[in-house]
Structure formats: structure tokens, C-alpha cells
Design a protein around this motif. Structure first.
Motif, PDB file in Angstrom:
ATOM      1  N   PRO A   1       2.922   0.022  -6.399  1.00 50.33           N
ATOM      2  CA  PRO A   1       2.255  -0.837  -5.411  1.00 50.33           C
ATOM      3  C   PRO A   1       0.820  -0.370  -5.183  1.00 50.33           C
ATOM      4  O   PRO A   1       0.488   0.793  -5.445  1.00 50.33           O
ATOM      5  CB  PRO A   1       3.104  -0.656  -4.154  1.00 50.33           C
ATOM      6  N   GLN A   2      -0.006  -1.269  -4.713  1.00 55.41           N
ATOM      7  CA  GLN A   2      -1.427  -0.968  -4.530  1.00 55.41           C
ATOM      8  C   GLN A   2      -1.744  -0.686  -3.057  1.00 55.41           C
ATOM      9  O   GLN A   2      -1.076  -1.216  -2.162  1.00 55.41           O
ATOM     10  CB  GLN A   2      -2.262  -2.169  -4.968  1.00 55.41           C
ATOM     11  N   ILE A   3      -2.787   0.097  -2.848  1.00 59.50           N
ATOM     12  CA  ILE A   3      -3.299   0.271  -1.485  1.00 59.50           C
ATOM     13  C   ILE A   3      -3.953  -1.055  -1.095  1.00 59.50           C
ATOM     14  O   ILE A   3      -4.692  -1.639  -1.901  1.00 59.50           O
ATOM     15  CB  ILE A   3      -4.316   1.425  -1.434  1.00 59.50           C
TER      16      ILE A   3
ATOM     17  N   ARG B   1      -6.388   3.324  -6.241  1.00 58.89           N
ATOM     18  CA  ARG B   1      -5.778   2.393  -5.267  1.00 58.89           C
ATOM     19  C   ARG B   1      -4.260   2.296  -5.416  1.00 58.89           C
ATOM     20  O   ARG B   1      -3.671   1.265  -5.138  1.00 58.89           O
ATOM     21  CB  ARG B   1      -6.405   1.000  -5.379  1.00 58.89           C
ATOM     22  N   ARG B   2      -3.631   3.351  -5.892  1.00 56.57           N
ATOM     23  CA  ARG B   2      -2.182   3.281  -6.062  1.00 56.57           C
ATOM     24  C   ARG B   2      -1.472   3.803  -4.823  1.00 56.57           C
ATOM     25  O   ARG B   2      -1.745   4.919  -4.384  1.00 56.57           O
ATOM     26  CB  ARG B   2      -1.746   4.113  -7.266  1.00 56.57           C
ATOM     27  N   ALA B   3      -0.577   2.988  -4.276  1.00 51.41           N
ATOM     28  CA  ALA B   3       0.184   3.417  -3.097  1.00 51.41           C
ATOM     29  C   ALA B   3       1.458   4.099  -3.576  1.00 51.41           C
ATOM     30  O   ALA B   3       2.565   3.575  -3.428  1.00 51.41           O
ATOM     31  CB  ALA B   3       0.497   2.227  -2.211  1.00 51.41           C
ATOM     32  N   THR B   4       1.279   5.249  -4.195  1.00 51.43           N
ATOM     33  CA  THR B   4       2.442   5.993  -4.697  1.00 51.43           C
ATOM     34  C   THR B   4       2.225   7.476  -4.453  1.00 51.43           C
ATOM     35  O   THR B   4       1.082   7.957  -4.467  1.00 51.43           O
ATOM     36  CB  THR B   4       2.656   5.734  -6.197  1.00 51.43           C
TER      37      THR B   4
ATOM     38  N   LEU C   1       0.225   6.924   3.731  1.00 53.81           N
ATOM     39  CA  LEU C   1       0.184   5.976   2.611  1.00 53.81           C
ATOM     40  C   LEU C   1       1.024   4.725   2.882  1.00 53.81           C
ATOM     41  O   LEU C   1       0.696   3.632   2.410  1.00 53.81           O
ATOM     42  CB  LEU C   1       0.658   6.673   1.331  1.00 53.81           C
TER      43      LEU C   1
ATOM     44  N   GLY D   1      -0.276   0.738   2.261  1.00 57.53           N
ATOM     45  CA  GLY D   1       0.271  -0.137   1.227  1.00 57.53           C
ATOM     46  C   GLY D   1       1.779  -0.169   1.304  1.00 57.53           C
ATOM     47  O   GLY D   1       2.379   0.487   2.154  1.00 57.53           O
TER      48      GLY D   1
ATOM     49  N   LEU E   1       4.483   1.214   0.267  1.00 56.98           N
ATOM     50  CA  LEU E   1       5.030   2.413  -0.370  1.00 56.98           C
ATOM     51  C   LEU E   1       6.539   2.285  -0.541  1.00 56.98           C
ATOM     52  O   LEU E   1       7.246   1.942   0.398  1.00 56.98           O
ATOM     53  CB  LEU E   1       4.684   3.634   0.499  1.00 56.98           C
TER      54      LEU E   1
END
Lengths: 579, 258
Positions: free
Chosen positions: A527-529, B66-69, B141, B145, B147
């Protein structure tokens, strides 16, 4: 001394027994194991569709994986995923699936991979610190063999999105009897549409080159006298120019209600030329809105101009110039999976939807806006997915004399400062079950020059569709026309246009089982921010984690230890030896 | 009997053998407190959170991409884990030897296995507390996003199990080593051998590489950190921990005989 030796011997024996028992236990655990997938989208669990396919195998299926070891990141992570996924296939098959792993690290093994039809392709790895890029040629291939039939995924692109779908589709195809492997897609004709005979002449060659198991056929409803044939897997209506009568629409609707798939590529405005530089359009006469509006979807009589488009050299009479092709918007892909909010504000396409799956983007030629009537939508039912939108700097135009030079002379401010601007929907799909557009509506006699009303004949048409019914509308009629594709190839300097990949995706979407399509839509990307998260918040998170958190722990430690030391000093003063 | 098992204020067991659980609990509490009686515990937690933060934001560039991980967070933790666990386990027996309290320990009226398990749980408590300090990452986080909680839970379970394995190995080493520094060096070295084992397979024949891959701690950690709890990974980590603790207990017992 003897005691010591005995103790040592006993210790060695003890350690040996422990290690042997644990090794045995581990070996047993490899034979019988269980897994619990905690991910929200069940990424690592096979879907019901896949399980059904592998359980239906009657003979041994051999899957051979040719995967070069130690590939550059992040492609190296895929091997583990593939390994696990194939383990799942093996477990679900009850012994019918056998998986063989071959690391092509010797000449013999490389020859074996080549013989299986695998392709060695370059992967780039980037060393950010040294600002260097290196290229490594690797194998990422999966070969399948079932009852002497063979197929393969000759090179898996990095990323595991849709891997299960691709593997399951191949297994399903291999397991089908020869006669059933080739499916037929119909193209509606009789209203000036693009068909494999007219405007899409490249179709047989395309199907052969892309090794698609499809046949195409033109379907003519003869003013509503004929039904849509039941042996086709889907029907495409591409850029109709003339009126489609109500009787014909009823036939189309009946086909849909019985679980058929219909894909419409048509605009609210007809632009006959496939020249992005200048064209004159007229409001379309296909009357598809009479049918579609009952599903809450309508093609508007306008054309969308969008700053999000490719630059191209276009001829203006004797001159040539590089311009932004605002008349042919590029429906761009996101780097990850966009949220619904991202789609609404940024536009682009949904990579989860099977038709836009793994596309780098596509070019829509002179698209018009698709408007959605929510109240009608709710009344009809079904699941509507707006999977393609133009960019935020797109505007609507109702003057259909298009001259790109004149438009661009007005400057980009007309897009950037427009009171009304995009993203506008240009691609929607409706998935059943939903109510028929003609449910409870008697056929009007005026539609076919004196033809009698045939309400009784339609009484056996279901008023509500099955869940297999699929209707897709893309508001660009000429995007697959041979002339358009030629122009796109010129623009991309010989590269095959992504629009063609979209066409094969459309075939799959129309013909595939619902549960297998759900596999394709399964999103495995990170998923993206969210785009609306401010830089300030991100910086606070960053420096809070790097500096504040360790500093807080350090300060806490100092405080606790100082307090402790002070307490000890006090105790020493109180109970210690007095001077 | 229960009273006998109660600890004194300093945490040293008094009297005869209590219930194993009570003994283990007492030893674990004593061990846990001992880490924070001096600067050691605070230094370890501070350094760990600092380096994890640096790796997460600078090496993996999570915010830039920009990765929500939290996958990069767990990868960073996993890379630092052998060092952290070596620091936590080095004192378990080596310090007792250095201070000369090992004789006192083995003559206590508790079973050797209780001592080993108690010390192990004490170190695990510190590891747990260290991980608890990083809970700000998933909280922040998840506000930025969508998560996925599965890999976050899996990541923390994986780190705890991986840490448990390294601590158990460290306790074996510590039970044989006289000074803490040697114990730290050997444990970290062994930890990194296990960690890197699945990353050097290209140089080995396929039959050997699959065995070495299975022996690698990081191979099993990565599997769990994806958000998949697999019994094979649990058995692997369980085996290393059980084996390590049993050997450490044996080593302690053999001291009694010698």
C-alpha cells in the motif's frame, strides 16, 4: 579424572541426541505443515478458483521453474513468493502437481532452460550510494507440462502481482480438452462498427503473434431478428456510427442477463479521423445511452482535452512541431495501487481491474466523459468500478472542431486554471447481478419502422442478471483502429502500443471465470502512503523516530540511573560508617 | 514450600526447591532488572532504535518511495538482531563466572533448567521491551496509509522468534566462555553466519544450498515477516531455542559434576 571423562562423554552424547531429535522433528515438520495467512488481502493463500482448477486435474502436471539465483533487488524477493505459491498449488492438488526447480547456473541447465522456451532477459540493479546501474541477464521462467501439452511463462516481470492468475490460467487452459481451448469473441457489426473485417484487419495476425487462444467473429443482429449467439464468450461493440435499435439493444441486454459479457468502446462524439492534430466531430448517433442510462451510465456529448498526454511531433501542413497531444489523453498507471481517493483526485487507471492489469497506461483517442447517475445505479444494483479517469488538468469541450495548434496557442493556463476540470471517468465496468435495463418495460413499436411489439417473445428473458454478467464501457471508439495503432507506433518510435495489450486483457476479462478474475484483481503490491500526508508530518515521523525516540530512551535511562545512584548514596549516608 | 521459593529483595532464591514456574519467574525478573540496574540495558535499546531508524529512513528510503509498509523496518531489525542478542546473552553466564557467582548459582536449590529458562526469559523480556519502543512506527505509518496489520504482526513475531534463537545460542556460548567480550564476539559471529547462510548459496551445489537455506535464520524470518505463520518456521525456531537451552542447561550441570 575418570569422572570428568565420563561426564564429557555423556555431554557429547546428550548434545548429539538433542540435535538428532530436533533434526528429525524438523524433517517431519516439512512433511506435515500448516500456514496461517495474516495478510488483509490473503495474498499468500490460493483463491477458491485456483483450488477448483488444480483439484480438477486428472493427470500429473509438472511445473518446472527456471530461476537464476541472486537476482538484483527487488526482483530477488519474487523467487520466495513463487516457491511458496507453487507449494500451495502442490498441496491443493492432492499430489497431481509436481514442481521441479532448476537453477540455470551451468551450461547444461541453461541449455535445458532454452529448450523449454525460456527467455533470458536483462534486469537492472541500481546502487544508489555509488550512483551506478548494473545489468544482469537472468532467467525467470515457469514451464508447464500436462498430458504432453506444454505452455510457459517465458519471463516473469519483476513483481508478483497477478502471478496466481497467470499460473492458474495456464493450468486451466492445459487441462481443457483441445476443442474447448479456443474461445470465440464476437464483434457487433451492422452499424458501421470496427470489426475484424473493417478497421481491425490486424486481428488474426495479432491473435497469432500474441498466442492468444481466441477466435473472432462478427455478429449481426439484423435489426433484432437474431439473438446474440450463445457460443461466444463475449461481445465487443467498437465505435458504432449508426443507430442501434431498441430491439437490438433488447437482444444485447438479454445476452447480458443470461451471463454474457459486453464491452463497449464508443464515444459520445464521433471523430471519423484518427489524426490527433485536427479533426471534426459530430454527436454520436448510436443511441447507446438509451440502454446504458438505465444502468446509470451515459456517454456525454463532449470531448475531453487533457494535459496528461504524450508529446509528439505532428505535421501541420508543411511544418512539423513537437506538441502535447491533449486530444489523446494518456490514462496513466500508478507506481503502486491507488486508493479510491487517489483515483478521484489524480485520475489514472486501476491496476487491479483485469482490463488494465499490468498495463503501463493506455491512450484514449478523443474520449468523452462518462457520467454516472448514482440513483439509477443504486436502483439497478451490481458492482460498478470506475477503472479509468483522465488527469486533474483535463477539461471538457463541446465545440467539436478540433485544431490542436489553436488549442495549444492558448497556453496551459486554460487547463490549469479551468473552473471545471477533471479527472473525468472514461472507463467503467459493471459486474452482475443487476436488474435488466428493460425490466418491466414494454417494447416501443416506433423503434423499427412499424415492427410489432414483441413483449411476449421477451418474456423468457431474465429480469435480473446472473453474477457472471459483465458490462464495460470505455468512452473512446477509435483507440484500437488500425490507423490509430499505426499513429501510436510512430509516436512511440516503433514500440508496440499498450492499447493492444488492453485488447487482449479485454478478451480475458470477458471470457474468464469470475473467481479466476478475482484472482487477477488480488492486489499484492505494497500500500502507498496517502498523497495528502504533508511533508511536515513525514519529517516529524522521520526525525522523531531517528532522533527523538532514542534520545528519550537515553534520557529516561540517565534519569533512572541517577535517581538510583542518589538513593544508594542516601542509604550509604544513613546506614554507612559514621565519621 | 511456596514460601521457600519466594525471593529475597535482591532476587536471590532462598530455601529449597519451589515450583519450577515460580523459580523461573523469580530468576527471569531478577535477570530483567539486572539489565536496567546499570547503563547496559538503556545503551542497548537506545543504539538499537537509533540504527533501526537510520536504516529504515536512509538505506531503504521508505518515505521517498511512499510505501506504507514496515518490511524495511523488520529487515533492518533482522540485520541488527545478532548483535543485539549477543549483547543480551553475553552476560547470562559469562558475567556470573567473571564475578565468581556461578558457583553460587549452581549450588542454589533450583534445577539447572529453571536457571537457564529464567535467564532466557529475562533476556527475552528486554528484547520485548526494545521492540515495544518501535511500536511508534506502525502507529505513525497506519495513520499515513492503509498499513496491512498481517505483516506487522508477523514481523514482530518473527523478530521475537529470531531473537529467541540468537539468545539461546548466545546462552550456550556464554555458558562455555569465561569473559563477556569473547562471548559477545563468538555469538555475533555465529549469529551472522546463520543470518547470511541463505545469501551465499549461489556458490554451492543445489543439494547443499537447500539444506543451508533451511538452516538460515533469515530465511525463516522473512517467511514469517510477510504475514504468514508457517508451522515449519515455528518448528525451526522452536528447535533452535529448545536445543540451545537444553545444551546450556547441560553445560551448567556438567559444571556441577566437575
Amino acid at each position: 579424572m575418570e569422572r570428568k571423562v565420563r561426564a564429557r562423554t555423556e555431554s557429547v552424547a546428550f548434545v548429539a541426541i538433542i540435535i538428532a531429535s530436533l533434526v528429525l522433528f524438523n524433517i517431519l515438520s516439512l512433511k506435515a505443515f500448516g500456514r496461517l495467512d495474516l495478510t488483509k488481502r490473503q495474498i499468500f493463500t490460493l483463491s477458491d478458483g485456483t483450488r477448483r482448477i488444480v483439484r480438477g486435474l486428472n493427470d500429473q502436471l509438472t511445473i518446472t521453474v527456471y530461476f537464476t539465483a541472486n537476482q538484483p533487488p527487488p526482483a530477488n524477493d519474487d523467487e520466495r513468493f513463487l516457491h511458496d505459491q507453487l507449494d500451495e498449488y502442490r498441496n491443493a492438488s492432492g499430489g497431481r502437481v509436481r514442481v521441479v526447480y532448476v537453477t540455470p547456473d551451468t551450461d547444461d541447465r541453461r541449455r535445458q532452460a532454452d529448450a523449454a522456451g525460456c527467455v533470458k532477459a536483462p534486469l537492472q540493479s541500481v546502487d544508489q550510494r555509488q550512483e551506478q546501474a548494473t545489468i544482469q541477464e537472468v532467467y525467470r521462467c515457469v514451464a508447464f507440462e500436462y498430458l504432453g501439452r506444454r505452455d510457459k511463462l517465458e519471463f516473469l516481470p519483476p513483481g508478483v502481482q497477478g502471478l496466481e492468475y497467470e499460473i492458474s490460467s495456464i493450468i486451466k487452459n492445459l487441462a481443457l480438452p483441445e476443442g474447448e481451448r479456443e474461445r470465440t469473441i464476437g464483434f457487433l457489426g451492422g452499424h458501421g462498427e470496427l470489426t475484424p473485417e473493417e478497421g481491425l484487419q490486424y486481428m488474426p495476425q495479432f491473435i497469432e503473434q500474441a498466442r492468444l487462444n481466441y477466435r473472432t467473429r462478427t455478429v449481426n443482429l439484423n435489426g433484432g431478428d437474431n439473438d446474440v449467439p450463445t457460443d461466444i464468450k463475449g461481445l465487443i461493440i467498437m465505435n458504432p456510427l449508426q443507430r442501434i435499435s431498441e430491439r437490438e439493444m433488447r437482444k444485447l441486454d438479454a445476452y447480458l442477463m443470461r451471463g454474457g459479457s459486453v464491452a463497449i468502446f464508443g464515444s459520445g462524439v464521433n471523430f471519423p479521423a484518427t489524426d490527433p492534430g485536427s479533426a471534426t466531430g459530430t454527436v454520436s448517433e448510436h443511441h447507446l445511452n438509451d440502454w446504458l442510462s438505465e444502468y446509470g451510465v451515459s456517454l456525454q456529448p463532449n470531448v475531453i482535452l487533457d494535459l496528461r498526454a504524450t508529446d509528439a511531433v505532428v505535421a501541420f501542413g508543411r511544418y512539423r512541431g513537437r506538441v502535447r497531444l491533449v486530444t489523446w489523453p494518456e490514462i496513466a498507471s500508478f507506481s503502486g495501487t491507488p486508493s479510491a481517493q487517489d483515483m478521484l483526485t489524480q485520475g489514472g487507471m486501476d491496476p487491479r481491474f483485469p482490463v488494465t492489469f499490468r498495463l503501463p497506461g493506455f491512450i484514449s483517442t478523443y474520449p468523452s466523459e462518462i457520467r454516472i447517475d448514482e440513483s439509477k445505479r443504486r436502483a439497478t444494483g451490481g458492482e460498478l468500478n470506475v477503472f479509468a479517469r483522465t488527469g486533474p488538468n483535463s477539461i471538457l469541450r463541446t465545440d467539436f472542431n478540433i485544431d490542436i495548434r489553436q488549442i495549444l496557442q492558448q497556453g496551459p493556463s486554460q487547463f490549469q486554471n479551468a473552473a471545471q476540470h477533471g479527472p473525468y471517468a472514461v472507463g467503467v465496468a459493471l459486474q452482475g447481478p443487476f436488474r435488466s435495463a428493460f425490466a418491466g418495460r414494454a417494447e416501443t413499436a416506433s423503434n423499427d419502422a412499424g415492427a410489432p411489439a414483441v413483449v411476449a417473445a421477451n418474456s423468457n428473458v431474465p429480469q435480473r442478471s446472473t453474477d457472471r454478467a459483465r458490462l464495460m464501457v470505455i468512452s473512446s471508439g477509435n483507440m484500437f483502429a488500425l490507423d490509430t495503432l499505426r499513429t501510436l507506433i510512430q509516436l512511440s518510435q516503433g514500440q508496440p502500443p499498450a492499447n493492444l495489450a488492453m485488447l487482449s486483457n479485454t478478451f480475458d476479462w470477458m471470457s474468464q471465470d469470475t473467481d479466476l478474475l478475482a484472482v487477477r484483481a488480488k492486489d499484492t503490491s505494497d500500500p502507498q502512503i496517502r498523497a495528502d500526508v504533508s511533508d511536515k508530518a513525514k519529517q516529524f515521523f522521520k526525525w522523531g523516530s531517528i532522533a527523538l525516540l532514542p534520545a528519550a530512551i537515553g534520557v529516561l535511562g540517565l534519569a533512572v540511573l541517577s535517581a538510583r545512584r542518589a538513593r544508594i548514596k542516601d542509604l550509604a549516608k544513613e546506614f554507612g560508617p559514621k565519621a | 514450600m511456596a514460601e521457600q521459593a519466594k525471593s529475597t529483595k535482591s532476587g536471590v532464591l532462598r530455601g529449597g526447591i519451589g515450583s519450577p514456574l515460580a523459580n523461573i519467574w523469580t530468576i527471569a525478573k531478577r535477570e530483567f532488572r539486572a539489565y536496567f540496574n546499570g547503563p547496559m540495558g538503556y545503551i542497548v535499546v537506545t543504539m538499537f532504535t537509533l540504527f533501526v531508524g537510520l536504516l529504515f529512513f536512509f538505506l531503504f528510503g521508505t518515505l521517498v518511495l511512499r510505501r506504507a509498509t514496515l518490511q524495511p523496518l523488520f529487515t533492518s531489525m533482522s540485520a541488527l538482531l545478532p548483535l543485539l542478542c549477543a549483547a543480551l546473552s553475553m552476560r547470562s553466564f559469562s558475567e556470573e563466572r567473571q564475578r565468581g557467582t556461578i558457583e553460587l548459582l549452581i549450588t542454589l536449590p533450583v534445577r539447572d533448567s529453571d536457571v537457564v529458562v529464567g535467564k532466557f526469559l529475562g533476556a527475552m523480556g528486554v528484547l520485548f521491551l526494545t521492540l515495544l519502543a518501535t511500536i511508534t512506527y506502525p502507529i505513525a505509518l497506519s495513520r499515513m496509509g492503509d498499513l496491512d496489520s498481517g505483516p506487522v504482526i508477523g514481523g514482530y513475531i518473527g523478530i521475537l522468534l529470531g531473537g529467541g534463537a540468537y539468545i539461546a545460542i548466545g546462552m550456550v556460548i556464554s555458558s562455555y566462555m569465561k569473559d563477556q567480550i569473547s562471548s559477545f564476539i563468538v555469538t555475533s559471529l555465529l549469529g551472522y553466519i546463520l543470518y547470511f547462510m541463505d545469501k551465499t548459496l549461489i556458490f554451492l551445489p543445489q543439494s547443499v544450498s537447500s539444506v543451508l537455506e533451511y538452516l538460515s535464520t533469515d530465511f525463516h524470518f522473512k517467511s514469517i515477516a510477510r504475514g504468514v505463520i508457517d508451522t515449519r518456521n515455528l518448528v525451526y525456531f522452536g528447535s533452535v531455542i529448545t536445543g540451545g537451552l537444553m545444551i546450556a542447561a547441560r553445560s551448567l550441570s556438567s559444571r556441577r559434576w566437575s
